[in-house]
Write a protein that holds these residues in place. Sequence first.
Motif, PDB file in Angstrom:
ATOM      1  N   ASP A  35      46.387  47.903  43.080  1.00 13.36           N
ATOM      2  CA  ASP A  35      45.584  48.233  44.368  1.00 13.36           C
ATOM      3  C   ASP A  35      44.228  47.684  44.255  1.00 13.36           C
ATOM      4  OD1 ASP A  35      48.194  49.194  45.021  1.00 13.36           O
ATOM      5  OD2 ASP A  35      47.527  51.501  44.844  1.00 13.36           O
ATOM      6  N   ASP A  36      43.545  48.056  43.220  1.00  7.82           N
ATOM      7  CA  ASP A  36      42.147  47.543  42.995  1.00  7.82           C
ATOM      8  C   ASP A  36      42.065  45.981  43.203  1.00  7.82           C
ATOM      9  OD1 ASP A  36      41.490  50.124  42.619  1.00  7.82           O
ATOM     10  OD2 ASP A  36      41.387  50.038  40.651  1.00  7.82           O
ATOM     11  N   LEU A  37      43.087  45.437  42.617  1.00  9.96           N
ATOM     12  CA  LEU A  37      42.981  43.997  42.805  1.00  9.96           C
ATOM     13  C   LEU A  37      43.260  43.440  44.006  1.00  9.96           C
ATOM     14  CD1 LEU A  37      42.829  40.985  41.352  1.00  9.96           C
ATOM     15  CD2 LEU A  37      45.461  41.379  40.737  1.00  9.96           C
ATOM     16  N   TYR A  38      44.249  43.971  44.528  1.00 10.39           N
ATOM     17  CA  TYR A  38      44.224  43.824  46.103  1.00 10.39           C
ATOM     18  C   TYR A  38      43.199  44.138  47.070  1.00 10.39           C
ATOM     19  CZ  TYR A  38      49.328  43.338  44.794  1.00 10.39           C
ATOM     20  OH  TYR A  38      50.653  42.745  44.328  1.00 10.39           O
ATOM     21  N   GLY A  39      42.699  45.159  47.010  1.00 12.62           N
ATOM     22  CA  GLY A  39      41.300  45.517  47.597  1.00 12.62           C
ATOM     23  C   GLY A  39      40.197  44.464  47.181  1.00 12.62           C
TER      24      GLY A  39
END
Length: 422
Positions: A35-39
Amino acid sequence: MSTTMEQVQTPGPGPTVVAAPATRLRRSTSSFRTDDLYGLAGAFVAALSLTTLVYTTLAPFSGPVGFVVVTWLVFVAIYALLGSVALPAPAVKDKVAAAVVHSIAFVFLIALLSAILYTVYRGVPALSHLNFFTDDMSRARPTDTVALGLTKAGVAHGIVATLEQIAIAVVLTVPVGLACAVFLSEIPGRFSRIVRTVTEAMTALPSIIAGLFIYATYILTFHLPKSGLAAALALSVMMLPIIIRSADVVLRLVPGTLKEASLALGAGQWRTVWQVTLPTARSGLATAVILGMARGLGETSPVLLTAGFGTHLNVNPLTGPQPSLPLLTLKLTQSPSHSYVDRGFGAAVVLMALELVLFVVARLIGGRGAGNLSKRQQARARAASRRDLSRWERKHVALSLGSARQRDEANVTLIDPPETPS
């Protein structure tokens, strides 16, 4: 991930019911999630799109630097907004701080790589000629074309001068710097506080002041010529406070329990320093020497004042001009001749490679950290242990033979005592 079958015992005489397999998921302990990468990707794309819209349609802004700055500010704001949707406030602050720190580090990394790659790119025309490393500038002319000029001149005199000057400076500064650092860390007092204050003040000393000091004392007072030795003395003035300050910090990190154990075993203070403190901090002391060498290798103005600029190879550091690679880089890149500029960038590349080689050599000399021995050091330790064991065995055998001889003599004395005079 593992799967188990659970058996459920039903009340009464009925059969045992086998439940569905229970799936156990392995929990990830990593601080970075998908999720951090997508964010991050979504915030970056949104910031880039919004900044492009502002620069092209909504506002009369222009300039690549402003575009990058605005994009970064919008990226941080959008990333914080996305994090606040699903995370609590402390986690959002942590994520935003991590993004800011990593982005700043990335910018500095890009700046460093761009400077190195641009220097190498501009120096390739000169580096591709072998004579660049073996010839000096005595046959070079500013009117030469690029193709002709790069085939008959080089920076061999700068390489020799740099190696000689930094070698002399290291020989002068390393013993004095380490001794002063040991004094500051082992003998606290009023005088050591004065020395530490002077050392910290000299750390911020401008390089031109060091060059003027050596020029006024070595050249004007003693009427000695400009030389590589004078340049090495100026570099020593710049390197000495760096080595003292760094070595002092490293020596203070040595655990006090090691020193106390050595003193408890009967060793004196200086024996403890020589055999416990310095070997434990050897890796850090090598780093201190590396920092001092880095300060000395990059100086230009002290060398210009004390050694002068020349175009001929001079291997004698006691007399005659002896320009170093930083000074050659400065002078050659200021020339209007394209061949001279190419040689200047080539000299800068050689200087970077020389610093890298010297740093690797110093790191190898420094060795590993305390307790981490190489294979050769382990072999020497085993050989020393075998020698000590054999020496103790010989000593034990000698003591045993001496004890047996004494027992035999005592038995003979008891059986046949000596006659006493009447």
